[in-house]
Motif scaffolding. Sequence first.
Motif, mmCIF file in Angstrom:
data_model
loop_
_atom_site.group_PDB
_atom_site.id
_atom_site.type_symbol
_atom_site.label_atom_id
_atom_site.label_comp_id
_atom_site.label_asym_id
_atom_site.label_seq_id
_atom_site.Cartn_x
_atom_site.Cartn_y
_atom_site.Cartn_z
ATOM 1 N N LYS A 79 6.273 5.718 -8.596
ATOM 2 C CA LYS A 79 7.167 4.562 -8.508
ATOM 3 C C LYS A 79 7.428 3.909 -9.857
ATOM 4 C CE LYS A 79 5.889 2.854 -3.895
ATOM 5 N NZ LYS A 79 5.046 1.804 -3.285
ATOM 6 N N ALA B 191 0.870 6.902 -6.234
ATOM 7 C CA ALA B 191 2.059 6.144 -5.846
ATOM 8 C C ALA B 191 2.616 5.404 -7.056
ATOM 9 C CB ALA B 191 1.709 5.174 -4.730
ATOM 10 N N LEU C 180 10.366 9.648 -4.128
ATOM 11 C CA LEU C 180 9.582 10.741 -3.546
ATOM 12 C C LEU C 180 10.469 11.742 -2.820
ATOM 13 C CD1 LEU C 180 6.867 11.997 -2.866
ATOM 14 C CD2 LEU C 180 6.632 10.374 -0.993
ATOM 15 N N GLU D 181 0.400 0.138 1.510
ATOM 16 C CA GLU D 181 1.639 0.929 1.416
ATOM 17 C C GLU D 181 1.497 2.044 0.389
ATOM 18 O OE1 GLU D 181 4.754 -1.852 0.330
ATOM 19 O OE2 GLU D 181 3.632 -3.241 1.605
ATOM 20 N N ASP D 182 0.874 1.689 -0.748
ATOM 21 C CA ASP D 182 0.731 2.687 -1.805
ATOM 22 C C ASP D 182 -0.213 3.802 -1.386
ATOM 23 O OD1 ASP D 182 2.522 1.522 -3.422
ATOM 24 O OD2 ASP D 182 1.080 0.604 -4.820
ATOM 25 N N TYR E 60 1.916 5.960 0.691
ATOM 26 C CA TYR E 60 2.900 6.596 -0.190
ATOM 27 C C TYR E 60 2.255 7.748 -0.961
ATOM 28 C CZ TYR E 60 6.946 6.726 -3.360
ATOM 29 O OH TYR E 60 8.055 7.100 -4.055
ATOM 30 N N GLY F 154 5.397 3.154 7.275
ATOM 31 C CA GLY F 154 5.825 3.987 6.146
ATOM 32 C C GLY F 154 5.752 5.477 6.357
ATOM 33 N N LYS F 155 5.279 5.947 7.509
ATOM 34 C CA LYS F 155 5.020 7.384 7.548
ATOM 35 C C LYS F 155 6.282 8.235 7.651
ATOM 36 C CE LYS F 155 3.950 8.012 12.466
ATOM 37 N NZ LYS F 155 2.883 8.376 13.407
ATOM 38 N N LYS G 178 1.607 10.678 1.226
ATOM 39 C CA LYS G 178 2.829 11.442 1.489
ATOM 40 C C LYS G 178 3.152 12.358 0.313
ATOM 41 C CE LYS G 178 5.600 7.999 2.710
ATOM 42 N NZ LYS G 178 6.800 7.336 3.192
#
Lengths: 270, 442
Positions: free
Chosen positions: B281, B277, B117, B182-183, B186, B222-223, B189
């Motif tokens: 990924k 995500a 990313l 998390e995804d 992600y 994760g941010k 983001k």
Amino acid sequence: MEILLSLVIIGGMGLVFGTLLSFAAQRFAVEEDARVETICDLLPGANCGACGFPGCINFAENIVKGNVNVSSCIPGGKAVCDSICEVMGVDSVAAETKLVAEVYCLGSRDVAPDKFEYQGVKDCKAAMAYGGGFKACTYGCLGLGTCAEACPFDALHMGANGLPIVDLERCTGCGICVKACPRHIIRMVNADRIGKYVPCSSRDKGKVVREVCEIGCIGDKACAKACPQDAIYFEDNLAFIDSSKCDDCGKCVEACKRRIIKDVPRLHHA
Amino acid sequence: MSERTFVGGIHPGYFKDYTAGKAIASARAPAQVIIPMHQNIGAPCEPVVQVGDEVKMGQKIGEPKGFVSAPIFASVSGKVTKIEPYNHPLGNPVLAVFIENDGLDTPDESMKPGKALEELSPKEIVQISKDAGLVGLGGATFPTHVKLSPPPEVQIDTVIINGAECEPFLTADHRQMLEQAEDVVYGLKAFMKALGATRGIIGIEDNKPDAIESIKKAVEEGKGEYNIEVHTLHTKYPQGAEKMLIKATTGREVPPGALPMAVNVVNQNSGTAVAMAQAIKLGKPLYERVVTVTGPGIKEPANLLVRNGTLVRDLIEQCGGLTDDARKIVLGGPMMGLAQPTLDVPAIKGTSGVLVLTEEFVADLPISACIKCGKCLEVCPMSLMPNFIGSASEKNNIDLAEKYGAMDCFECGCCTYTCPAKRPLVQWIRIAKGEIGARRKK
């Protein structure tokens, strides 16, 4: 004394306002064409909207203004047209031939089953919104009575078999039901036609029709071959009988394996 | 701080206990998938494979015919056996590609991890979402890349992730927020980077405390340099409708007929964030999604990862089958989902749930006259007057329905739900909307 005083005041006010109003009514009167009311009285008065105007009075106004053809009141027919011509002082225009509504489907529930149970709003247009309707035949009558609801003359009723029946006595040929039916199974036909007709609207191929309806027209052309007058023609697997050629001999009825050719409904059937 | 919410709305039963505690399991890959070529709002796709072709899992089989559209991918590897119209959740048959599964799940070459990313430019992110065929997975299936491509004069400052999941019964988003938190972060983001947004919000209803917990943790971890907030929302239907969610989280109100862009906001479903995500990924296009198979008419309700084109019949079989009193099958939630006439209908990108209801849920009550109680006005989240619009439509007075703002209705169904006279208001409004739409097209 007090009662008398109030009577005098109220009565006096009434007198003054009354005089003012009567003066105003004469001074500011709106000149109205008397013919508008006369014509409106001649019209059927159902405010059906078939002429394209919201109600009979608007139609009458537009006749007087000359915006619309005197023969535009379909429900009124020739008689109304003639009397309007008289009021307007024009030569009688021959009104068009009288039309009536005719239903082109005989696929009641017992011969043309549904493909699923519909629980939504009891309105054909609403039913059409989901998957094109709940009836297995994609051309047949859904039977929820949107046409009967729309008829301004109470000339369409839902029969016991779930199909609409035209009351020829009442049908004025306004065509509102034709617009209301989302499946387009109602057509306007000449009221004094004779002979046979094919009450089916399915343009599907014969194989498909056999799957979804016991009586629908399969387009095998057996009737056309049997017809001595050459009155039967086909469009997309669906038979049509040209009433100007049909002499009511009945040979097609015998030839049709599906028994879908019927006598046209007539007011004074012999 | 007072609880975040909007004006109006209803409180239907949750019915989420059937599946809320069940981890997402992979559904059995069927022997044949039937993939419709129309799976999103906007233009349908055209098949780019032919009968007899061998396809791989993740291979593009449908090419969009317009900008507002998204490509469609094979969900199994195998052979194309047929291309012909087939049943579709929306009712009318749609052209579909039939693929016989060879059971090998051979992945397509295009499915490989790309750049991280951090190295991607906003344009590349939009391109990835487009190439992966992402659409809004909440059910409306609006193509994601269109949302990520606002006109140049509009600067989006906020991206909202919709984790409200306000429809009763459904738990697909809930489980994803728990298991793939998390995804979700992600994906958010990625959306923020693509749009240049400075603020990210994840809105979750307060009946999912475990999801709030897990998302909060994932955000903390994760941010990075992104400004992301987690908002706890009051549990109320339709909290997950985009306009309601924007009002609840930012206080902004989207004008009638406008898109969230008008108030510089873009909404994305939490499931879409996960798909985004995974597209970045793993290079994985959207050929499978989480579907909640639930309801009192299902023997063993479950959250399943379902391949696009799996028949509802297969899914129900895997969940132990139907109970004897099963009566109605709905794709989506009970409020906005669509009842199905057959089990032979494929799950598509927008299928968030398969709901089977029993007799007691399917009351067919007689409609009576409006008693002018005003309950529908109270609950309408758009502040419309459903009673007037509905009655106008019932009487076929489409002009009046339009005047009363029928086109602003997004068909949440609160009015019908709440009406004591059992008037099918939203159904009537839908008829009016259909006619107004047809008229405007002319």
